[in-house]
Design a protein around this motif. Structure first.
Motif, mmCIF file in Angstrom:
data_model
loop_
_atom_site.group_PDB
_atom_site.id
_atom_site.type_symbol
_atom_site.label_atom_id
_atom_site.label_comp_id
_atom_site.label_asym_id
_atom_site.label_seq_id
_atom_site.Cartn_x
_atom_site.Cartn_y
_atom_site.Cartn_z
ATOM 1 N N LEU A 186 0.840 -1.197 0.000
ATOM 2 C CA LEU A 186 0.000 0.000 0.000
ATOM 3 C C LEU A 186 0.873 1.244 0.000
ATOM 4 N N LEU A 187 2.018 1.159 0.702
ATOM 5 C CA LEU A 187 2.932 2.300 0.819
ATOM 6 C C LEU A 187 4.361 1.816 0.646
ATOM 7 N N GLU A 188 5.122 2.504 -0.181
ATOM 8 C CA GLU A 188 6.550 2.220 -0.346
ATOM 9 C C GLU A 188 7.340 3.499 -0.092
ATOM 10 N N VAL A 189 8.307 3.404 0.787
ATOM 11 C CA VAL A 189 9.186 4.532 1.108
ATOM 12 C C VAL A 189 10.574 4.174 0.600
ATOM 13 N N ILE A 190 11.115 4.998 -0.296
ATOM 14 C CA ILE A 190 12.366 4.687 -0.972
ATOM 15 C C ILE A 190 13.376 5.796 -0.711
ATOM 16 N N ASP A 191 14.423 5.465 0.042
ATOM 17 C CA ASP A 191 15.529 6.378 0.307
ATOM 18 C C ASP A 191 15.037 7.755 0.765
ATOM 19 N N LEU A 192 14.095 7.765 1.690
ATOM 20 C CA LEU A 192 13.496 9.018 2.163
ATOM 21 C C LEU A 192 14.460 9.758 3.082
ATOM 22 N N LYS A 193 14.594 11.062 2.846
ATOM 23 C CA LYS A 193 15.464 11.904 3.664
ATOM 24 C C LYS A 193 14.734 13.176 4.071
ATOM 25 N N LYS A 194 14.976 13.589 5.310
ATOM 26 C CA LYS A 194 14.496 14.876 5.781
ATOM 27 C C LYS A 194 15.596 15.503 6.612
ATOM 28 N N HIS A 195 16.241 16.547 6.062
ATOM 29 C CA HIS A 195 17.326 17.245 6.728
ATOM 30 C C HIS A 195 16.856 18.654 7.094
ATOM 31 N N PHE A 196 17.056 19.015 8.355
ATOM 32 C CA PHE A 196 16.698 20.356 8.815
ATOM 33 C C PHE A 196 17.952 21.226 8.849
ATOM 34 N N PRO A 197 17.901 22.426 8.267
ATOM 35 C CA PRO A 197 19.087 23.289 8.241
ATOM 36 C C PRO A 197 19.425 23.848 9.612
ATOM 37 N N ILE A 198 20.717 24.001 9.867
ATOM 38 C CA ILE A 198 21.207 24.656 11.083
ATOM 39 C C ILE A 198 21.699 26.045 10.685
ATOM 40 N N LYS A 199 21.082 27.067 11.243
ATOM 41 C CA LYS A 199 21.435 28.442 10.906
ATOM 42 C C LYS A 199 22.417 28.998 11.935
ATOM 43 N N GLY A 200 23.364 29.787 11.469
ATOM 44 C CA GLY A 200 24.338 30.385 12.374
ATOM 45 C C GLY A 200 24.927 31.654 11.799
ATOM 46 N N GLY A 201 25.596 32.403 12.653
ATOM 47 C CA GLY A 201 26.232 33.631 12.200
ATOM 48 C C GLY A 201 25.276 34.813 12.160
ATOM 49 N N LEU A 202 25.832 35.965 11.885
ATOM 50 C CA LEU A 202 25.054 37.195 11.874
ATOM 51 C C LEU A 202 24.009 37.201 10.769
ATOM 52 N N LEU A 203 24.332 36.578 9.632
ATOM 53 C CA LEU A 203 23.420 36.561 8.486
ATOM 54 C C LEU A 203 22.530 35.333 8.459
ATOM 55 N N ARG A 204 22.597 34.526 9.512
ATOM 56 C CA ARG A 204 21.772 33.320 9.635
ATOM 57 C C ARG A 204 21.914 32.413 8.425
ATOM 58 N N ARG A 205 23.151 32.181 8.046
ATOM 59 C CA ARG A 205 23.415 31.274 6.940
ATOM 60 C C ARG A 205 23.357 29.826 7.409
ATOM 61 N N THR A 206 23.129 28.929 6.469
ATOM 62 C CA THR A 206 23.095 27.504 6.781
ATOM 63 C C THR A 206 24.519 27.005 7.004
ATOM 64 N N VAL A 207 24.784 26.517 8.218
ATOM 65 C CA VAL A 207 26.130 26.055 8.556
ATOM 66 C C VAL A 207 26.176 24.536 8.770
ATOM 67 N N GLY A 208 25.055 23.891 8.653
ATOM 68 C CA GLY A 208 25.017 22.434 8.828
ATOM 69 C C GLY A 208 23.607 21.916 8.654
ATOM 70 N N GLU A 209 23.444 20.606 8.852
ATOM 71 C CA GLU A 209 22.141 19.980 8.698
ATOM 72 C C GLU A 209 21.925 18.945 9.791
ATOM 73 N N VAL A 210 20.702 18.864 10.266
ATOM 74 C CA VAL A 210 20.292 17.780 11.154
ATOM 75 C C VAL A 210 19.629 16.713 10.293
ATOM 76 N N LYS A 211 20.278 15.561 10.195
ATOM 77 C CA LYS A 211 19.771 14.483 9.339
ATOM 78 C C LYS A 211 18.767 13.644 10.133
ATOM 79 N N ALA A 212 17.552 14.213 10.296
ATOM 80 C CA ALA A 212 16.524 13.547 11.104
ATOM 81 C C ALA A 212 16.084 12.235 10.477
#
Length: 367
Positions: A16-42
């Motif tokens: 009924l359901l197939e999940v194939i190589d599913l990824k959800k990464h949340f960005p980690i913001k840092g610095g004065l300009l709040r740039r993406t400095v990493g990812e949380v690989k949930a």
């Protein structure tokens, strides 16, 4: 779940359901300009299949990505990568991850969720009747007297009274609120329900009532469950198959009996060793795990579990083991299951079930 109970419910090999190589990464913001400095690989490359009519349990420690996987499947969270294929009788195989708005409007009623917290998942400003009627109103299914009759029917179906429709959520206990959440989830006659730890916030006696209700509704309405939980006792009772997650990845899958009797991954062995045994004669020492759970923002190389694994060798820190089919001697010749361990065939791991003394090769009972 006993073999007799499973035999009464039609469980098929049709996905009924197939999940194939599913990824959800949340960005980690840092610095004065709040740039993406990493990812949380949930969720980091999850592969799952849920067959029609079955209950697939997803287990693991808090923070391993179980709930995020469920929410991403429903697109309550937008996936970073991967595919979610929902097999619909009318539309065929639909890629939920990339489906357009009109397709999702047709698919969403067939994929519902029961949330973990019955106190936070119900709008306190709405009556119970309005809470249950909301999905019917949004999808323009019913209105007027037909809508009120359907709400009364759903309330009775989950063990509540029709007159409860005029009350507000604060007037109900936690178990009753979860029944209201279940009524809302089944209002549109879905095929798949993702149960996101639906009993973890309830008292033990109420947990049993809600679990029995879910099983009864599954038989009546031909439902398929993806049951997310960290309570292995509940999982052993309700599930047909189990998928074990660790730091965003699935490390083992198998039928409930196979996995509880003879795990193939060291992490599964450690989880099962912590399962409480009411009979003191059957209690064994827990498998010790050194160190802490790795951060999903900075996971280790190779096998994510190698930093805590008592069986780890050099290859474990350098090569990532794929989730692969391996022979399952407990289920008979030619039968395979899946584990992500370099030494799955060599390790002799202990489970939480032992063969029954009544039959030489059949059922299993608590160790």
């Amino acid at each position: 779940m006993t073999e007799a109970e499973t035999a009464q419910r039609p469980v098929t090999d049709e996905p009924l359901l197939e999940v194939i190589d599913l990824k959800k990464h949340f960005p980690i913001k840092g610095g004065l300009l709040r740039r993406t400095v990493g990812e949380v690989k949930a969720v980091d490359g999850v592969n799952l299949t849920v067959n029609r009519g079955e209950t697939l349990a997803v287990v693991g420690e808090s923070g391993c990505g179980k709930s995020t996987t469920g929410r991403t499947i429903l697109r309550l969270e937008q996936p970073t990568d991967g595919q979610v294929i929902f097999h619909d009788s009318e539309l065929g195989a639909v890629n939920v991850e990339s489906a357009d708005r009109r397709t999702m409007e047709r698919i969403r009623p067939k994929m519902q969720i029961i949330f973990q917290d019955p106190f936070a998942s119900l709008d306190s400003r709405m009556t119970v009747g309005r809470v249950i009627a909301e999905p019917l109103l949004i999808n323009k299914v019913l209105k007027g007297q037909a809508l009120r009759d359907r709400v009364a029917e759903l309330l009775k179906l989950v063990g509540l009274r029709p007159e409860h429709a005029s009350r507000y959520p604060h007037a109900f206990s936690g178990g009753q609120r979860q029944r209201i959440g279940i009524a809302r989830a089944i209002a549109l006659n879905p095929e798949l329900i993702i149960c996101d730890e639906p009993v973890s916030a309830l008292d033990v006696s109420v947990q049993a009532q809600v679990i029995n209700l879910l099983e009864d509704l599954q038989d009546r309405l031909k439902l398929t469950y993806m049951f997310i939980s960290h309570d292995l006792s509940v999982v052993e009772h309700i599930s047909d198959r189990v998928a074990v997650m660790y730091v965003g990845r699935v490390v083992e899958t198998g039928t409930t009996r196979e996995l509880f009797y003879k795990p193939k991954h060291p992490y599964t062995e450690a989880l099962l060793s912590a399962l409480p045994q009411p009979d003191p004669r059957n209690r064994t020492e827990a498998v010790p795990l050194t160190g802490d759970v790795p951060s999903p923002a900075n996971p280790p190389s190779g096998c994510y579990f190698h930093t805590r694994c008592p069986y780890a060798q050099e290859i474990c820190s350098t090569e990532t083991p794929p989730l692969r089919d391996i022979p399952d001697e407990t289920a008979g010749p030619g039968v395979t299951r899946q584990a992500a361990c370099h030494f799955a065939e060599q390790l002799d791991l202990k489970g939480a079930l032992v063969p029954s003394a009544e039959t030489a090769g059949g059922t299993a009972e608590a160790r």
